[in-house]
Enzyme design. Sequence first.
Site, PDB file in Angstrom:
ATOM      1  N   CYS A   1      -3.900   9.830  -4.218  1.00 40.73           N
ATOM      2  CA  CYS A   1      -4.439   9.142  -5.585  1.00 40.73           C
ATOM      3  C   CYS A   1      -3.294   9.452  -6.481  1.00 40.73           C
ATOM      4  CB  CYS A   1      -5.810   9.448  -5.654  1.00 40.73           C
ATOM      5  SG  CYS A   1      -6.100  11.154  -6.348  1.00 40.73           S
TER       6      CYS A   1
ATOM      7  N   GLU B   1       8.254  -3.202   6.272  1.00 45.40           N
ATOM      8  CA  GLU B   1       9.149  -2.319   5.509  1.00 45.40           C
ATOM      9  C   GLU B   1       9.897  -3.320   4.616  1.00 45.40           C
ATOM     10  OE1 GLU B   1       8.708   0.716   5.653  1.00 45.40           O
ATOM     11  OE2 GLU B   1       8.323   1.058   7.649  1.00 45.40           O
TER      12      GLU B   1
ATOM     13  N   HIS C   1      -3.702  13.368  -8.116  1.00 46.34           N
ATOM     14  CA  HIS C   1      -3.168  14.450  -7.356  1.00 46.34           C
ATOM     15  C   HIS C   1      -1.845  14.210  -7.139  1.00 46.34           C
ATOM     16  CE1 HIS C   1      -7.450  15.133  -6.070  1.00 46.34           C
ATOM     17  NE2 HIS C   1      -6.834  16.229  -6.198  1.00 46.34           N
TER      18      HIS C   1
ATOM     19  N   ALA D   1      -1.655   3.208   5.221  1.00 48.94           N
ATOM     20  CA  ALA D   1      -2.619   2.406   5.019  1.00 48.94           C
ATOM     21  C   ALA D   1      -2.973   1.284   6.174  1.00 48.94           C
ATOM     22  CB  ALA D   1      -2.425   1.671   3.790  1.00 48.94           C
TER      23      ALA D   1
ATOM     24  N   ALA E   1       0.870  -1.426  -0.054  1.00 45.30           N
ATOM     25  CA  ALA E   1       0.019   0.072  -0.185  1.00 45.30           C
ATOM     26  C   ALA E   1       0.893   1.370   0.008  1.00 45.30           C
ATOM     27  CB  ALA E   1      -0.929   0.151   1.205  1.00 45.30           C
TER      28      ALA E   1
ATOM     29  N   CYS F   1      -8.965  13.639  -1.530  1.00 46.22           N
ATOM     30  CA  CYS F   1     -10.092  13.737  -2.087  1.00 46.22           C
ATOM     31  C   CYS F   1     -11.032  12.859  -2.009  1.00 46.22           C
ATOM     32  CB  CYS F   1      -9.723  13.792  -3.478  1.00 46.22           C
ATOM     33  SG  CYS F   1      -9.037  12.351  -4.302  1.00 46.22           S
TER      34      CYS F   1
END
Length: 193
Positions: A181, A87, A184, A13, A9, A146
């Site tokens: 996203c 990680e 952006h 997240a 991710a 957003c």
Amino acid sequence: MAKLYFYYASMNAGKSTTLLQADFNYRERGMATMLWTAAIDTRTESPIASRIGLTADARRFTPGTNLWSEVSSQHAASPLACVLIDEAQFLTAMQVWQCARLADEANIPVLCYGLRTDFRGDLFPGSAVLLGIADSMQELKAVCHCGRKATMNLRVSDTGEAVGEGAQTEIGGNERYLALCRRHFAQSLAMYK
């Protein structure tokens, strides 16, 4: 049959939180686990720390760590039900193959959690190999400002400006990275020209 898992991710997240929950589930049932994280990340006292305050002790891997040897030795002394790696983007290609060998030959499930891409949108070396050979892959969801799914990690300067150049690895949290996203992310770096 044990498998090699990759949970990936963007930042924020809940990768470390999910890892710690999986570890808790094994341990609650009396099963032994072994936790690993990258030695390069020294931001917290506990090797694995989630943003919501969960922590756990873990061994730290460097590029020279032989995970097959280390885990196999521990497994021979006291059987392991699972290996969990935080990680995982910082694993080398060889270390990812060692994780696959642990699943294939030692029959130990290996759950890897990490970023898929860096601040430029490029795959990390460990993530690239995991995406290529993992038995199971799952994207964990983060949210952009957003409301869309955040899949990218934007690096920002001390003044909050988007950074598009520099070393692939620069350790930091919310003060250095924003989960965005793709739209952006691209707009922030003026990639849609």
